[in-house]
Write a protein that holds these residues in place. Structure first.
Motif, PDB file in Angstrom:
ATOM      1  N   ALA A 134       0.830  -1.205   0.000  1.00  0.00           N
ATOM      2  CA  ALA A 134       0.000   0.000   0.000  1.00  0.00           C
ATOM      3  C   ALA A 134       0.866   1.258   0.000  1.00  0.00           C
ATOM      4  O   ALA A 134       0.573   2.226  -0.722  1.00  0.00           O
ATOM      5  CB  ALA A 134      -0.924  -0.013   1.213  1.00  0.00           C
ATOM      6  N   ALA A 135       1.930   1.257   0.797  1.00  0.00           N
ATOM      7  CA  ALA A 135       2.817   2.417   0.859  1.00  0.00           C
ATOM      8  C   ALA A 135       3.488   2.661  -0.499  1.00  0.00           C
ATOM      9  O   ALA A 135       3.595   3.804  -0.961  1.00  0.00           O
ATOM     10  CB  ALA A 135       3.869   2.208   1.946  1.00  0.00           C
ATOM     11  N   GLY A 136       3.938   1.577  -1.143  1.00  0.00           N
ATOM     12  CA  GLY A 136       4.564   1.713  -2.451  1.00  0.00           C
ATOM     13  C   GLY A 136       3.605   2.235  -3.500  1.00  0.00           C
ATOM     14  O   GLY A 136       3.978   3.038  -4.358  1.00  0.00           O
ATOM     15  N   ARG A 137       2.378   1.779  -3.420  1.00  0.00           N
ATOM     16  CA  ARG A 137       1.377   2.232  -4.383  1.00  0.00           C
ATOM     17  C   ARG A 137       1.090   3.722  -4.224  1.00  0.00           C
ATOM     18  O   ARG A 137       0.935   4.443  -5.209  1.00  0.00           O
ATOM     19  CB  ARG A 137       0.093   1.413  -4.221  1.00  0.00           C
ATOM     20  N   HIS A 138       1.028   4.188  -2.984  1.00  0.00           N
ATOM     21  CA  HIS A 138       0.785   5.613  -2.744  1.00  0.00           C
ATOM     22  C   HIS A 138       1.936   6.455  -3.303  1.00  0.00           C
ATOM     23  O   HIS A 138       1.715   7.517  -3.897  1.00  0.00           O
ATOM     24  CB  HIS A 138       0.625   5.865  -1.246  1.00  0.00           C
ATOM     25  N   LYS A 139       3.164   5.971  -3.122  1.00  0.00           N
ATOM     26  CA  LYS A 139       4.318   6.689  -3.675  1.00  0.00           C
ATOM     27  C   LYS A 139       4.270   6.708  -5.201  1.00  0.00           C
ATOM     28  O   LYS A 139       4.598   7.715  -5.834  1.00  0.00           O
ATOM     29  CB  LYS A 139       5.609   6.036  -3.199  1.00  0.00           C
ATOM     30  N   ALA A 140       3.862   5.585  -5.783  1.00  0.00           N
ATOM     31  CA  ALA A 140       3.803   5.496  -7.241  1.00  0.00           C
ATOM     32  C   ALA A 140       2.801   6.486  -7.825  1.00  0.00           C
ATOM     33  O   ALA A 140       3.038   7.074  -8.885  1.00  0.00           O
ATOM     34  CB  ALA A 140       3.432   4.075  -7.658  1.00  0.00           C
ATOM     35  N   HIS A 141       1.706   6.682  -7.126  1.00  0.00           N
ATOM     36  CA  HIS A 141       0.682   7.609  -7.607  1.00  0.00           C
ATOM     37  C   HIS A 141       1.195   9.048  -7.667  1.00  0.00           C
ATOM     38  O   HIS A 141       0.678   9.870  -8.429  1.00  0.00           O
ATOM     39  CB  HIS A 141      -0.549   7.539  -6.704  1.00  0.00           C
ATOM     40  N   ASP A 142       2.202   9.359  -6.848  1.00  0.00           N
ATOM     41  CA  ASP A 142       2.748  10.717  -6.817  1.00  0.00           C
ATOM     42  C   ASP A 142       4.046  10.852  -7.599  1.00  0.00           C
ATOM     43  O   ASP A 142       4.644  11.927  -7.619  1.00  0.00           O
ATOM     44  CB  ASP A 142       2.997  11.138  -5.356  1.00  0.00           C
ATOM     45  N   ASP A 143       4.480   9.767  -8.227  1.00  0.00           N
ATOM     46  CA  ASP A 143       5.741   9.781  -8.960  1.00  0.00           C
ATOM     47  C   ASP A 143       5.473  10.189 -10.408  1.00  0.00           C
ATOM     48  O   ASP A 143       4.809   9.465 -11.156  1.00  0.00           O
ATOM     49  CB  ASP A 143       6.377   8.386  -8.909  1.00  0.00           C
ATOM     50  N   PRO A 144       5.979  11.351 -10.843  1.00  0.00           N
ATOM     51  CA  PRO A 144       5.698  11.824 -12.210  1.00  0.00           C
ATOM     52  C   PRO A 144       6.204  10.883 -13.296  1.00  0.00           C
ATOM     53  O   PRO A 144       5.632  10.823 -14.384  1.00  0.00           O
ATOM     54  CB  PRO A 144       6.407  13.186 -12.267  1.00  0.00           C
ATOM     55  N   ARG A 145       7.270  10.130 -13.019  1.00  0.00           N
ATOM     56  CA  ARG A 145       7.782   9.164 -14.003  1.00  0.00           C
ATOM     57  C   ARG A 145       6.753   8.069 -14.278  1.00  0.00           C
ATOM     58  O   ARG A 145       6.494   7.698 -15.433  1.00  0.00           O
ATOM     59  CB  ARG A 145       9.079   8.537 -13.508  1.00  0.00           C
ATOM     60  N   ILE A 146       6.178   7.558 -13.204  1.00  0.00           N
ATOM     61  CA  ILE A 146       5.192   6.487 -13.339  1.00  0.00           C
ATOM     62  C   ILE A 146       3.894   7.017 -13.925  1.00  0.00           C
ATOM     63  O   ILE A 146       3.273   6.382 -14.785  1.00  0.00           O
ATOM     64  CB  ILE A 146       4.950   5.815 -11.969  1.00  0.00           C
ATOM     65  N   VAL A 147       3.478   8.184 -13.495  1.00  0.00           N
ATOM     66  CA  VAL A 147       2.249   8.785 -14.016  1.00  0.00           C
ATOM     67  C   VAL A 147       2.340   8.964 -15.525  1.00  0.00           C
ATOM     68  O   VAL A 147       1.401   8.652 -16.270  1.00  0.00           O
ATOM     69  CB  VAL A 147       1.971  10.136 -13.326  1.00  0.00           C
ATOM     70  N   ALA A 148       3.484   9.433 -16.005  1.00  0.00           N
ATOM     71  CA  ALA A 148       3.668   9.657 -17.446  1.00  0.00           C
ATOM     72  C   ALA A 148       3.659   8.342 -18.210  1.00  0.00           C
ATOM     73  O   ALA A 148       3.036   8.236 -19.281  1.00  0.00           O
ATOM     74  CB  ALA A 148       4.971  10.403 -17.687  1.00  0.00           C
ATOM     75  N   ALA A 149       4.334   7.309 -17.676  1.00  0.00           N
ATOM     76  CA  ALA A 149       4.401   6.019 -18.366  1.00  0.00           C
ATOM     77  C   ALA A 149       3.039   5.346 -18.403  1.00  0.00           C
ATOM     78  O   ALA A 149       2.641   4.773 -19.428  1.00  0.00           O
ATOM     79  CB  ALA A 149       5.420   5.116 -17.674  1.00  0.00           C
TER      80      ALA A 149
END
Length: 253
Positions: free
Chosen positions: A213-228
């Motif tokens: 859950a913690a990793g997923r929350h970080k991923a949602h705020d990571d612009p690299r992941i959001v763009a991909a």
């Protein structure tokens, strides 16, 4: 050489050139329609069993006692109970060298008296439903075994028709961006061969449900992941996931 022989030679040459072009076009179209695939025959069978609610404990006890009879025939990749995303279900993955190997194993199991009497005759009445799917690892992914025990998440992506040639590049970029972020550990990426087509399963390892859950929350705020993800989601029809708990006899812990 007279004029008739000359014309015949030209005609033969033109036919040869036309045939070569057709063959090249077929090869190109084949590559575009299928995309890159593994160059070996190894396949993975996904099996999902829905157990009668009152029989889940009996099913697990029976399976734990006799799974060694089954694994004597072929390699078990992993065996899990479904914690979230399904109820009273088990999910397991079996590895085969090719379709002939699978057929040979299935035939041998049917003739294995010990397997039939000790397990199958007692197990089948405990089931509500069985489902299976044949998959292969995508060419750019190798199956990884986590170094320590944890929980697993399998995410199933139903992609638009067209195959990896249409969405493979964007999908791979999204997965690699997740991997490079370090928020979770990739175990394997599988593409469906029999079952619903244009389906990709991504198997992740997490230390526990809270770190997931913690990793997923970080991923949602990571612009690299959001763009991909924004690029790959254009090819997405639907997705679902399950949180999996490895059984004591699962090779993947």
């Amino acid at each position: 050489m007279n004029s008739l022989q000359f014309l015949r030679g030209v005609n033969t040459l033109m036919k040869t050139v036309k045939l070569c072009r057709q063959r090249s076009l077929v090869q190109v179209c084949a590559n575009l329609s299928t995309g890159p695939q593994q160059q070996h025959g190894i396949l993975y069978e996904f099996r999902t069993y829905s157990i009668k609610p009152s029989e889940m404990n009996n099913f697990m006890k029976l399976t734990k006692e006799h799974i060694d009879i089954r694994t004597a025939h072929s390699e078990l990749t992993g065996y899990w109970t479904v914690e979230l995303g399904g109820v009273n279900q088990v999910f397991h993955i079996w590895k085969y060298d090719d379709y002939t190997h699978r057929a040979t194993v299935r035939a041998a199991l049917g003739q294995d008296k010990e397997w039939q009497e000790k397990y199958m005759t007692k197990m089948l009445p405990l089931l509500d439903k069985q489902e299976n799917e044949i998959t292969y690892l995508v060419p750019w992914c190798q199956l990884m075994k986590p170094e320590k025990e944890g929980v697993y998440e399998i995410i199933t992506f139903q992609m638009k028709p067209g195959g990896p040639a249409a969405w493979g590049k964007a999908f791979r970029a999204a997965i690699n961006t997740h991997v490079n972020s370090g928020y979770s550990t990739l175990v394997g990426v599988f593409h469906s061969e029999f079952g619903l087509l244009n389906r990709v399963h991504v198997l992740w390892w997490h230390e526990n449900a809270d770190t997931r859950a913690a990793g997923r929350h970080k991923a949602h705020d990571d612009p690299r992941i959001v763009a991909a993800v924004r690029e790959s989601v254009a090819y997405l029809v639907s997705q679902r996931n399950m949180l999996l708990i490895p059984t004591p006899f699962s090779p993947l812990k």
